[in-house]
Design a protein around this motif. Structure first.
Motif, PDB file in Angstrom:
ATOM      1  N   LEU A  46      60.217  -3.143  82.467  1.00 30.31           N
ATOM      2  CA  LEU A  46      61.296  -2.169  82.331  1.00 30.31           C
ATOM      3  C   LEU A  46      61.005  -0.918  83.158  1.00 30.31           C
ATOM      4  CD1 LEU A  46      63.992  -1.527  80.956  1.00 30.31           C
ATOM      5  CD2 LEU A  46      62.692  -0.497  79.080  1.00 30.31           C
ATOM      6  N   HIS A  47      59.750  -0.445  83.119  1.00 28.51           N
ATOM      7  CA  HIS A  47      59.366   0.721  83.930  1.00 28.51           C
ATOM      8  C   HIS A  47      59.639   0.456  85.410  1.00 28.51           C
ATOM      9  CE1 HIS A  47      57.424   4.101  81.841  1.00 28.51           C
ATOM     10  NE2 HIS A  47      57.142   3.233  80.886  1.00 28.51           N
ATOM     11  N   ARG A  48      59.250  -0.724  85.874  1.00 30.86           N
ATOM     12  CA  ARG A  48      59.438  -1.062  87.293  1.00 30.86           C
ATOM     13  C   ARG A  48      60.919  -1.146  87.627  1.00 30.86           C
ATOM     14  NH1 ARG A  48      55.915  -6.178  88.778  1.00 30.86           N
ATOM     15  NH2 ARG A  48      56.854  -5.696  90.804  1.00 30.86           N
ATOM     16  N   PHE A  49      61.715  -1.712  86.700  1.00 37.25           N
ATOM     17  CA  PHE A  49      63.149  -1.797  86.938  1.00 37.25           C
ATOM     18  C   PHE A  49      63.755  -0.407  87.084  1.00 37.25           C
ATOM     19  CE2 PHE A  49      67.275  -1.265  84.825  1.00 37.25           C
ATOM     20  CZ  PHE A  49      68.089  -1.938  85.733  1.00 37.25           C
ATOM     21  N   VAL A  50      63.420   0.492  86.165  1.00 39.84           N
ATOM     22  CA  VAL A  50      63.986   1.840  86.187  1.00 39.84           C
ATOM     23  C   VAL A  50      63.561   2.577  87.461  1.00 39.84           C
ATOM     24  CG1 VAL A  50      63.962   4.091  85.050  1.00 39.84           C
ATOM     25  CG2 VAL A  50      64.220   2.006  83.696  1.00 39.84           C
ATOM     26  N   ALA A  51      62.310   2.382  87.880  1.00 41.63           N
ATOM     27  CA  ALA A  51      61.839   3.036  89.098  1.00 41.63           C
ATOM     28  C   ALA A  51      62.646   2.564  90.312  1.00 41.63           C
ATOM     29  CB  ALA A  51      60.357   2.752  89.308  1.00 41.63           C
ATOM     30  N   ARG A  52      62.999   1.281  90.322  1.00 42.45           N
ATOM     31  CA  ARG A  52      63.774   0.751  91.446  1.00 42.45           C
ATOM     32  C   ARG A  52      65.252   1.138  91.355  1.00 42.45           C
ATOM     33  NH1 ARG A  52      61.053  -4.000  89.887  1.00 42.45           N
ATOM     34  NH2 ARG A  52      63.027  -4.765  89.029  1.00 42.45           N
ATOM     35  N   ILE A  64      74.128   4.837  80.568  1.00 40.15           N
ATOM     36  CA  ILE A  64      72.757   5.201  80.199  1.00 40.15           C
ATOM     37  C   ILE A  64      71.997   5.558  81.473  1.00 40.15           C
ATOM     38  CG2 ILE A  64      70.564   4.308  79.303  1.00 40.15           C
ATOM     39  CD1 ILE A  64      72.207   2.552  77.420  1.00 40.15           C
ATOM     40  N   THR A  65      71.364   6.726  81.483  1.00 39.73           N
ATOM     41  CA  THR A  65      70.720   7.205  82.706  1.00 39.73           C
ATOM     42  C   THR A  65      69.255   7.593  82.530  1.00 39.73           C
ATOM     43  OG1 THR A  65      71.521   9.450  82.271  1.00 39.73           O
ATOM     44  CG2 THR A  65      72.896   8.040  83.675  1.00 39.73           C
ATOM     45  N   THR A  66      68.680   7.372  81.333  1.00 36.25           N
ATOM     46  CA  THR A  66      67.271   7.709  81.113  1.00 36.25           C
ATOM     47  C   THR A  66      66.522   6.512  80.550  1.00 36.25           C
ATOM     48  OG1 THR A  66      67.507   8.483  78.827  1.00 36.25           O
ATOM     49  CG2 THR A  66      67.936  10.080  80.597  1.00 36.25           C
ATOM     50  N   LEU A  67      65.235   6.465  80.835  1.00 35.42           N
ATOM     51  CA  LEU A  67      64.400   5.372  80.348  1.00 35.42           C
ATOM     52  C   LEU A  67      64.355   5.346  78.826  1.00 35.42           C
ATOM     53  CD1 LEU A  67      62.357   3.086  80.730  1.00 35.42           C
ATOM     54  CD2 LEU A  67      60.569   4.841  81.037  1.00 35.42           C
ATOM     55  N   ASP A  68      64.228   6.514  78.198  1.00 36.37           N
ATOM     56  CA  ASP A  68      64.138   6.564  76.740  1.00 36.37           C
ATOM     57  C   ASP A  68      65.412   6.025  76.079  1.00 36.37           C
ATOM     58  OD1 ASP A  68      61.598   7.558  76.811  1.00 36.37           O
ATOM     59  OD2 ASP A  68      62.188   9.656  76.491  1.00 36.37           O
ATOM     60  N   ALA A  69      66.558   6.412  76.621  1.00 35.18           N
ATOM     61  CA  ALA A  69      67.824   5.935  76.056  1.00 35.18           C
ATOM     62  C   ALA A  69      67.969   4.432  76.256  1.00 35.18           C
ATOM     63  CB  ALA A  69      68.992   6.674  76.698  1.00 35.18           C
ATOM     64  N   LEU A  70      67.536   3.935  77.408  1.00 33.82           N
ATOM     65  CA  LEU A  70      67.620   2.502  77.673  1.00 33.82           C
ATOM     66  C   LEU A  70      66.682   1.735  76.750  1.00 33.82           C
ATOM     67  CD1 LEU A  70      68.867   0.279  79.388  1.00 33.82           C
ATOM     68  CD2 LEU A  70      67.041   0.645  81.077  1.00 33.82           C
ATOM     69  N   ARG A  71      65.473   2.271  76.539  1.00 32.33           N
ATOM     70  CA  ARG A  71      64.525   1.647  75.611  1.00 32.33           C
ATOM     71  C   ARG A  71      65.141   1.512  74.207  1.00 32.33           C
ATOM     72  NH1 ARG A  71      59.692   5.090  76.879  1.00 32.33           N
ATOM     73  NH2 ARG A  71      58.364   3.917  78.302  1.00 32.33           N
ATOM     74  N   ALA A  72      65.741   2.589  73.747  1.00 29.46           N
ATOM     75  CA  ALA A  72      66.336   2.586  72.411  1.00 29.46           C
ATOM     76  C   ALA A  72      67.461   1.558  72.323  1.00 29.46           C
ATOM     77  CB  ALA A  72      66.852   3.980  72.064  1.00 29.46           C
ATOM     78  N   GLU A  73      68.260   1.484  73.366  1.00 30.46           N
ATOM     79  CA  GLU A  73      69.362   0.517  73.398  1.00 30.46           C
ATOM     80  C   GLU A  73      68.833  -0.916  73.367  1.00 30.46           C
ATOM     81  OE1 GLU A  73      73.700  -0.254  74.503  1.00 30.46           O
ATOM     82  OE2 GLU A  73      72.605   1.395  73.588  1.00 30.46           O
ATOM     83  N   LEU A  74      67.796  -1.188  74.148  1.00 28.54           N
ATOM     84  CA  LEU A  74      67.247  -2.539  74.215  1.00 28.54           C
ATOM     85  C   LEU A  74      66.601  -2.946  72.895  1.00 28.54           C
ATOM     86  CD1 LEU A  74      65.693  -2.542  77.810  1.00 28.54           C
ATOM     87  CD2 LEU A  74      67.946  -3.332  77.071  1.00 28.54           C
ATOM     88  N   ALA A  75      65.980  -1.980  72.201  1.00 34.25           N
ATOM     89  CA  ALA A  75      65.396  -2.277  70.892  1.00 34.25           C
ATOM     90  C   ALA A  75      66.477  -2.721  69.914  1.00 34.25           C
ATOM     91  CB  ALA A  75      64.663  -1.054  70.353  1.00 34.25           C
ATOM     92  N   GLU A  76      67.621  -2.070  69.958  1.00 36.19           N
ATOM     93  CA  GLU A  76      68.737  -2.454  69.080  1.00 36.19           C
ATOM     94  C   GLU A  76      69.286  -3.828  69.457  1.00 36.19           C
ATOM     95  OE1 GLU A  76      73.184  -0.861  67.743  1.00 36.19           O
ATOM     96  OE2 GLU A  76      71.894   0.388  68.987  1.00 36.19           O
TER      97      GLU A  76
END
Length: 273
Positions: free
Chosen positions: A161-167, A178-190
């Motif tokens: 996920l980190h590599r995806f966001v960096a790219r 969604i434009t931030t890693l933290d928000a995307l992480r939270a969404e994926l957890a749900e």
């Protein structure tokens, strides 16, 4: 055991299985059991019968014997599996399930495949509505802005996920993207918890969707299926009521691709809870 294996085992108990069914039963057992005793137990066949069938399968290179004496899929079965995988046409396999889903929900249904950091639509099936979605087969859309993309991302571990966001850099396509890693992480957890994802006007204003992951024979999520509609037609709550239908369709397509479900979902290693 698969349903077919159980059926064949039941036939064995009543004396109704023929030689071909016994051979297939042993071959399927060898795919998941390494020891002779385990194969005998899984098939319900007599030891002598199992041994005779295994000897034939080994001779024909469908089964091989490991250095420790265990059984493994042989080069012939691996070659056939590779040829079969190369001939898989996801669009042809998924189309009947897509058509059935459209008939149930009367909305547009998409099937997409991951391609790099984007999702490409393989299927778009429209309903009887007078409008058409702003999509087409072959259209590429960012993964972080789409329901299908997010169910694919739900299979990523944290490093991936980190590599995806960096790219990808998560550019905003709408005010809801969604434009931030933290928000995307939270969404994926749900998404991992409930088994489906939403596009809440994150890709195109006025368009929402609910999507579910399609898994292949390796259990990898490379595809997804979604129900898309307009906000003037359905609310998010109404769309969520359709979630069980898209999850069921995804499961049916996954099974047709060779996916065997496990007893419980295990998040990808390193995924955030």
């Amino acid at each position: 055991m698969t349903n077919e294996t159980v059926r064949m085992a039941d036939q064995l108990l009543t004396g109704g299985a023929n030689a071909s069914e016994k051979t297939l039963l042993v071959l399927e057992a060898v795919m998941t059991h390494a020891r002779f005793s385990e194969v005998v137990e899984a098939t319900g066949l007599a030891k002598a019968t199992t041994h005779r069938i295994l000897a034939t399968l080994i001779d024909r290179r469908f089964v091989t014997v490991a250095p420790d004496g265990g059984y493994l899929p042989g080069p012939k079965i691996l070659s056939l599996a590779g040829q079969a995988l190369r001939r898989i046409d996801i669009s042809a396999i998924a189309q009947p399930f897509v058509d059935a889903l459209v008939d149930q929900v009367h909305c547009t249904v998409h099937v997409g495949v991951v391609n790099g950091d984007e999702i490409i639509y393989l299927i778009r099936a429209d309903s009887d509505k007078p409008y058409r979605m702003p999509s087409r087969v072959g259209l590429a859309i960012p993964m972080h802005t789409s329901g299908i993309g997010k169910v694919v991302l739900s299979g990523y571990n944290d490093h991936e996920l980190h590599r995806f966001v960096a790219r990808a850099e998560l550019p905003a396509l709408t005010a809801n993207t969604i434009t931030t890693l933290d928000a995307l992480r939270a969404e994926l957890a749900e998404i991992r918890e409930v088994g489906y994802a939403f596009d809440r006007e994150e890709n195109v204003p006025g368009v929402i969707c609910v999507a579910a992951p399609i898994r292949d024979s390796t259990h990898k999520i490379n595809y997804g299926i979604s129900i898309s509609t307009l906000t003037i037609e359905h609310t998010l709550e109404q769309l969520e009521a359709m979630a069980p239908l898209v999850v069921e369709s995804a499961a049916q397509i996954s099974e047709a691709l060779g996916f065997t479900p496990t007893s419980s979902f295990v998040p990808p290693e390193g995924a955030y809870p």
